[in-house]
Design a protein around this motif. Sequence first.
Motif, PDB file in Angstrom:
ATOM      1  N   ALA A 116      17.606  15.149-104.690  1.00 46.74           N
ATOM      2  CA  ALA A 116      18.102  14.219-103.576  1.00 46.74           C
ATOM      3  C   ALA A 116      17.469  13.198-104.280  1.00 46.74           C
ATOM      4  N   PRO A 117      18.466  11.740-104.136  1.00 47.19           N
ATOM      5  CA  PRO A 117      17.879  10.440-104.502  1.00 47.19           C
ATOM      6  C   PRO A 117      16.586   9.995-103.540  1.00 47.19           C
ATOM      7  N   LEU A 118      15.768   9.444-104.080  1.00 48.89           N
ATOM      8  CA  LEU A 118      14.472   8.958-103.341  1.00 48.89           C
ATOM      9  C   LEU A 118      14.863   7.583-103.041  1.00 48.89           C
ATOM     10  N   PRO A 119      14.282   7.513-101.695  1.00 46.76           N
ATOM     11  CA  PRO A 119      14.257   6.052-101.127  1.00 46.76           C
ATOM     12  C   PRO A 119      13.351   5.054-101.706  1.00 46.76           C
ATOM     13  N   GLU A 120      13.418   3.820-101.378  1.00 46.92           N
ATOM     14  CA  GLU A 120      12.368   3.020-101.283  1.00 46.92           C
ATOM     15  C   GLU A 120      11.598   3.167-100.165  1.00 46.92           C
ATOM     16  N   ALA A 121      11.727   3.311 -99.014  1.00 50.66           N
ATOM     17  CA  ALA A 121      11.058   3.473 -97.880  1.00 50.66           C
ATOM     18  C   ALA A 121      11.314   4.565 -96.991  1.00 50.66           C
ATOM     19  N   TYR A 122      10.607   4.898 -96.054  1.00 55.08           N
ATOM     20  CA  TYR A 122      10.900   5.955 -95.038  1.00 55.08           C
ATOM     21  C   TYR A 122      10.951   5.086 -93.622  1.00 55.08           C
ATOM     22  N   CYS A 123      11.802   5.566 -92.672  1.00 52.20           N
ATOM     23  CA  CYS A 123      11.535   5.103 -91.383  1.00 52.20           C
ATOM     24  C   CYS A 123      11.674   6.270 -90.252  1.00 52.20           C
ATOM     25  N   SER A 124      10.813   6.447 -89.554  1.00 54.22           N
ATOM     26  CA  SER A 124      10.819   7.670 -88.799  1.00 54.22           C
ATOM     27  C   SER A 124      11.572   7.211 -87.375  1.00 54.22           C
ATOM     28  N   VAL A 125      12.337   8.024 -86.877  1.00 54.01           N
ATOM     29  CA  VAL A 125      13.057   7.868 -85.597  1.00 54.01           C
ATOM     30  C   VAL A 125      12.247   7.526 -84.473  1.00 54.01           C
ATOM     31  N   PRO A 126      12.139   6.258 -83.873  1.00 54.29           N
ATOM     32  CA  PRO A 126      11.000   6.026 -83.017  1.00 54.29           C
ATOM     33  C   PRO A 126      11.166   6.551 -81.422  1.00 54.29           C
ATOM     34  N   LEU A 127       9.964   6.745 -80.831  1.00 55.99           N
ATOM     35  CA  LEU A 127       9.952   7.041 -79.382  1.00 55.99           C
ATOM     36  C   LEU A 127       9.879   5.754 -78.557  1.00 55.99           C
ATOM     37  N   HIS A 128      10.193   5.709 -77.265  1.00 59.58           N
ATOM     38  CA  HIS A 128       9.839   4.687 -76.450  1.00 59.58           C
ATOM     39  C   HIS A 128       8.439   4.890 -76.169  1.00 59.58           C
ATOM     40  N   TRP A 129       7.745   3.777 -76.023  1.00 59.74           N
ATOM     41  CA  TRP A 129       6.109   3.928 -75.716  1.00 59.74           C
ATOM     42  C   TRP A 129       5.849   4.985 -74.720  1.00 59.74           C
ATOM     43  N   ARG A 130       6.565   5.122 -73.639  1.00 65.13           N
ATOM     44  CA  ARG A 130       6.396   5.821 -72.448  1.00 65.13           C
ATOM     45  C   ARG A 130       6.493   7.286 -72.994  1.00 65.13           C
ATOM     46  N   LYS A 131       7.543   7.665 -73.668  1.00 66.98           N
ATOM     47  CA  LYS A 131       7.637   9.063 -74.125  1.00 66.98           C
ATOM     48  C   LYS A 131       6.701   9.508 -75.053  1.00 66.98           C
ATOM     49  N   ARG A 132       6.210   8.509 -76.041  1.00 69.04           N
ATOM     50  CA  ARG A 132       5.052   8.741 -76.859  1.00 69.04           C
ATOM     51  C   ARG A 132       3.679   8.887 -76.136  1.00 69.04           C
ATOM     52  N   TRP A 133       3.578   8.302 -75.245  1.00 69.69           N
ATOM     53  CA  TRP A 133       2.417   8.292 -74.254  1.00 69.69           C
ATOM     54  C   TRP A 133       2.228   9.920 -73.573  1.00 69.69           C
ATOM     55  N   GLN A 134       3.438  10.134 -73.229  1.00 65.21           N
ATOM     56  CA  GLN A 134       3.476  11.645 -72.345  1.00 65.21           C
ATOM     57  C   GLN A 134       3.263  12.588 -73.510  1.00 65.21           C
ATOM     58  N   ARG A 135       4.059  12.581 -74.490  1.00 67.42           N
ATOM     59  CA  ARG A 135       3.852  13.566 -75.455  1.00 67.42           C
ATOM     60  C   ARG A 135       2.600  13.378 -76.248  1.00 67.42           C
ATOM     61  N   GLY A 136       2.081  12.225 -76.467  1.00 66.31           N
ATOM     62  CA  GLY A 136       0.662  12.065 -77.431  1.00 66.31           C
ATOM     63  C   GLY A 136       0.953  11.831 -78.645  1.00 66.31           C
ATOM     64  N   PHE A 137       2.105  12.021 -79.257  1.00 64.70           N
ATOM     65  CA  PHE A 137       2.457  11.558 -80.795  1.00 64.70           C
ATOM     66  C   PHE A 137       3.905  11.520 -80.795  1.00 64.70           C
ATOM     67  N   ASN A 138       4.331  11.070 -81.769  1.00 66.85           N
ATOM     68  CA  ASN A 138       5.738  10.777 -82.280  1.00 66.85           C
ATOM     69  C   ASN A 138       6.069  12.043 -83.412  1.00 66.85           C
ATOM     70  N   GLN A 139       6.559  12.981 -83.221  1.00 70.85           N
ATOM     71  CA  GLN A 139       6.831  13.979 -84.089  1.00 70.85           C
ATOM     72  C   GLN A 139       7.423  13.747 -85.434  1.00 70.85           C
ATOM     73  N   SER A 140       8.447  12.890 -85.184  1.00 72.31           N
ATOM     74  CA  SER A 140       9.187  12.358 -86.619  1.00 72.31           C
ATOM     75  C   SER A 140       8.180  11.493 -87.270  1.00 72.31           C
ATOM     76  N   GLU A 141       7.256  10.700 -86.625  1.00 67.64           N
ATOM     77  CA  GLU A 141       6.496   9.693 -87.457  1.00 67.64           C
ATOM     78  C   GLU A 141       5.307  10.586 -88.262  1.00 67.64           C
ATOM     79  N   LEU A 142       4.944  11.716 -87.655  1.00 70.46           N
ATOM     80  CA  LEU A 142       4.023  12.670 -88.417  1.00 70.46           C
ATOM     81  C   LEU A 142       4.486  13.268 -89.716  1.00 70.46           C
ATOM     82  N   LEU A 143       5.963  13.561 -89.533  1.00 69.83           N
ATOM     83  CA  LEU A 143       6.626  14.169 -90.760  1.00 69.83           C
ATOM     84  C   LEU A 143       6.694  13.052 -91.827  1.00 69.83           C
ATOM     85  N   ALA A 144       7.256  11.938 -91.339  1.00 64.44           N
ATOM     86  CA  ALA A 144       7.159  11.014 -92.431  1.00 64.44           C
ATOM     87  C   ALA A 144       5.759  10.495 -92.986  1.00 64.44           C
ATOM     88  N   GLN A 145       4.640  10.583 -92.198  1.00 60.02           N
ATOM     89  CA  GLN A 145       3.340  10.291 -92.820  1.00 60.02           C
ATOM     90  C   GLN A 145       3.137  11.442 -93.978  1.00 60.02           C
TER      91      GLN A 145
END
Length: 234
Positions: A116-145
Amino acid sequence: MLTSFKSALNSALALSTQCAFCLQAKACDEICCSTCQDMILSPRKCRCERCYLPLAEPGICGECQQTPPHFDNIYCLNDYLWPTDALLKNYKYAKQRHLARPLSQLLWQHLQQLQAPLPEAYCSVPLHWRKRWQRGFNQSELLAQVLTKQSQIPTLNVVRRLHYGSSQASLTRRQRQRALNHSFHCDTSLAFKHWVVVDDVVTTASTANVIADKLKRAGATRVDIWAIARTPKA
């Protein structure tokens, strides 16, 4: 105290010599045991070259031909079916954050095999700050990291979620599209042209399509979607 305990537990599980999925022994140089890898990796079947939905023969599905999406390609490990769906539910809702590492590594390995062609940068699907606070983490962001560590390609948070809403999983494609149109904002004048949007599950591809549109309006020329799983029928 509880947060520290969860963090320590996830760190210990991530470093374990046991398979993160079935807890059986695995070789030190393996991501997971061979049995789990065979079950999780995408079966050999024809897929739409744009949206990754199953097809009877190679090519682009009728819907993508009639209404081309803003994203260029979707790449996934597998369909959102057992055992992948159970793993992602544990990761996302049971807060088993240690699963981000083996899932992302399997995805990276799979994409390398597909060339697969490699990108120049990743962008994770963002969560609203309230949803992130409730869940404790952004699951897409951890995968991207984890992907960033594997590939040395940066993850940049250039897209923000503006509105807090209920889960989109039960909505139809049209309902989801309407709800998402004004939910995201992207910084303008992007320095990189090829982006990959990282997500855990692509359901109707509406979120991916909206974010890809925002990125392209900000200067991107190619946007691919990398996810662990794709819902078979949107």
